[in-house]
Design a protein around this motif. Structure first.
Motif, PDB file in Angstrom:
ATOM      1  N   GLN A   1       0.811  -1.211   0.000  1.00 53.17           N
ATOM      2  CA  GLN A   1       0.000   0.000   0.000  1.00 53.17           C
ATOM      3  C   GLN A   1       0.852   1.272   0.000  1.00 53.17           C
ATOM      4  O   GLN A   1       0.407   2.310  -0.482  1.00 53.17           O
ATOM      5  N   LYS A   2       2.051   1.184   0.557  1.00 51.91           N
ATOM      6  CA  LYS A   2       2.853   2.388   0.739  1.00 51.91           C
ATOM      7  C   LYS A   2       3.863   2.605  -0.383  1.00 51.91           C
ATOM      8  O   LYS A   2       4.567   3.609  -0.390  1.00 51.91           O
ATOM      9  N   LEU A   3       3.929   1.660  -1.317  1.00 53.68           N
ATOM     10  CA  LEU A   3       4.868   1.808  -2.422  1.00 53.68           C
ATOM     11  C   LEU A   3       4.127   2.317  -3.653  1.00 53.68           C
ATOM     12  O   LEU A   3       2.910   2.211  -3.728  1.00 53.68           O
ATOM     13  N   PRO A   4       4.870   2.877  -4.631  1.00 56.95           N
ATOM     14  CA  PRO A   4       4.228   3.207  -5.914  1.00 56.95           C
ATOM     15  C   PRO A   4       3.639   1.935  -6.520  1.00 56.95           C
ATOM     16  O   PRO A   4       4.371   0.967  -6.755  1.00 56.95           O
ATOM     17  N   LYS A   5       2.322   1.951  -6.778  1.00 60.77           N
ATOM     18  CA  LYS A   5       1.592   0.729  -7.097  1.00 60.77           C
ATOM     19  C   LYS A   5       2.185  -0.052  -8.274  1.00 60.77           C
ATOM     20  O   LYS A   5       2.502  -1.243  -8.161  1.00 60.77           O
ATOM     21  N   GLY A   6       2.309   0.628  -9.430  1.00 62.87           N
ATOM     22  CA  GLY A   6       2.730  -0.080 -10.637  1.00 62.87           C
ATOM     23  C   GLY A   6       4.050  -0.791 -10.472  1.00 62.87           C
ATOM     24  O   GLY A   6       4.189  -1.966 -10.819  1.00 62.87           O
ATOM     25  N   VAL A   7       5.022  -0.083  -9.879  1.00 64.73           N
ATOM     26  CA  VAL A   7       6.370  -0.642  -9.761  1.00 64.73           C
ATOM     27  C   VAL A   7       6.356  -1.909  -8.899  1.00 64.73           C
ATOM     28  O   VAL A   7       6.860  -2.959  -9.298  1.00 64.73           O
ATOM     29  N   ALA A   8       5.732  -1.799  -7.725  1.00 63.00           N
ATOM     30  CA  ALA A   8       5.716  -2.944  -6.806  1.00 63.00           C
ATOM     31  C   ALA A   8       5.017  -4.134  -7.451  1.00 63.00           C
ATOM     32  O   ALA A   8       5.443  -5.281  -7.298  1.00 63.00           O
TER      33      ALA A   8
END
Lengths: 172, 126
Positions: free
Chosen positions: B85-92
């Protein structure tokens, strides 16, 4: 010592005794299946000790992989092996006169290490810290991303290798 | 954090106590007049032939090996799920899709080669 410290200490020693006691059963049992089952308690005790080292992810990994996976594999390996019910096949004693000095040397070496090492002592009050899973998550998604992806390749290699070796050979 | 694990410990102790009391209860209330049939492994079933300690089929071992691989994979996904939830969505998401995708290739290979098929290979062994 405060009350909670005493409780922690008691639980720590319970897990320590559990680990060492069941490890002794693994080593000394005359029945290899009993050894395999005692290994369950050893793995479990080690998981408890990891909790005391504030390594919560490692403790969970210990339970999930060693208790849930490796141990089942060991049990299958025991059950798969031909004639393993015979004690001379499963637990042969070979060359005790050679083993005794080796064991003594290892024991002396480990004791020397334990005595010599400058163990970092941390007060119990400072040990109440946040879970490590989140930090591990940031680490594998950031700094250690390449090792994380390499784990996948490693697992792929293990998967294919295991399947290849275990596949029944064609008779032609 | 140790306090969180205290609840785990409570669960373990309760589980052990539960088993202990159930066994104790059945030991206290059960009548005991055994005979040869009751003492056999399956009282109302087949009479067992030979010892229970027999050779397992190697298929069990292969399935257990494959299970461990995916066990490790699932374990490594937990830290990712916690911070997702706390990371940039697409990248993770892409990073993990690569991780899972590599292992899916392996699964597809095993499936294609018939390593996952139980009955067929047992027939072949005979």
């Amino acid at each position: 010592m405060s009350n909670s410290e005493i409780i922690y200490t008691v639980i720590f020693y319970v897990f320590g005794l559990l680990t060492i006691g069941s490890a002794c059963i693994v080593a000394f049992s005359r029945n290899i299946l009993h050894s395999a089952f005692a290994l369950l308690l050893t793995f479990f005790g080690v998981a408890g000790l990891y909790v005391f080292l504030q390594a919560d992810f490692l403790a969970a990994a210990q339970v999930v992989i060693y208790v849930g996976g490796i141990l089942v594999l060991i049990l299958f390996a025991v059950m798969l092996t031909n004639k393993i019910t015979d004690i001379h096949m499963s637990n042969p004693a070979t060359k005790p006169w050679l083993a005794a000095p080796l064991v003594l040397i290892v024991f002396a070496g480990l004791t020397w290490l334990i005595v010599k090492t400058d163990w970092a002592v941390v007060e119990t009050a400072k040990l109440i810290s946040e879970p490590t899973v989140e930090k591990i998550g940031y680490a594998i998604m950031g700094k250690y991303l390449l090792p994380f992806e390499l784990i996948s390749v490693l697992l792929l290699g293990a998967l294919l290798g295991a399947a290849y070796l275990a596949r029944p050979k064609k008779k032609d | 954090m140790l306090f969180d694990f205290a609840s785990v410990l409570v669960f373990i102790i309760l589980g052990l106590l539960f088993i202990f009391f159930v066994l104790l209860f059945s030991w206290v209330v059960s009548p005991r007049n055994p005979d040869k049939d009751k003492a056999s492994t399956y009282e109302c079933g087949e009479r067992p032939l030979g010892p229970a300690w027999m050779k397992f089929n190697i298929r069990f071992y292969v399935i257990a090996l494959i299970f461990i691989i995916f066990d490790v994979e699932i374990l490594l996904l937990f830290p990712w799920a916690v911070v997702f939830q706390k990371l940039p969505k697409g990248v993770a998401l892409v990073e993990v899709l690569i991780f899972i995708g590599l292992l899916l290739v392996g699964l597809a290979y095993l499936w294609n080669k018939g390593d996952l098929e139980w009955v067929k290979t047992v027939d072949k062994d005979k």
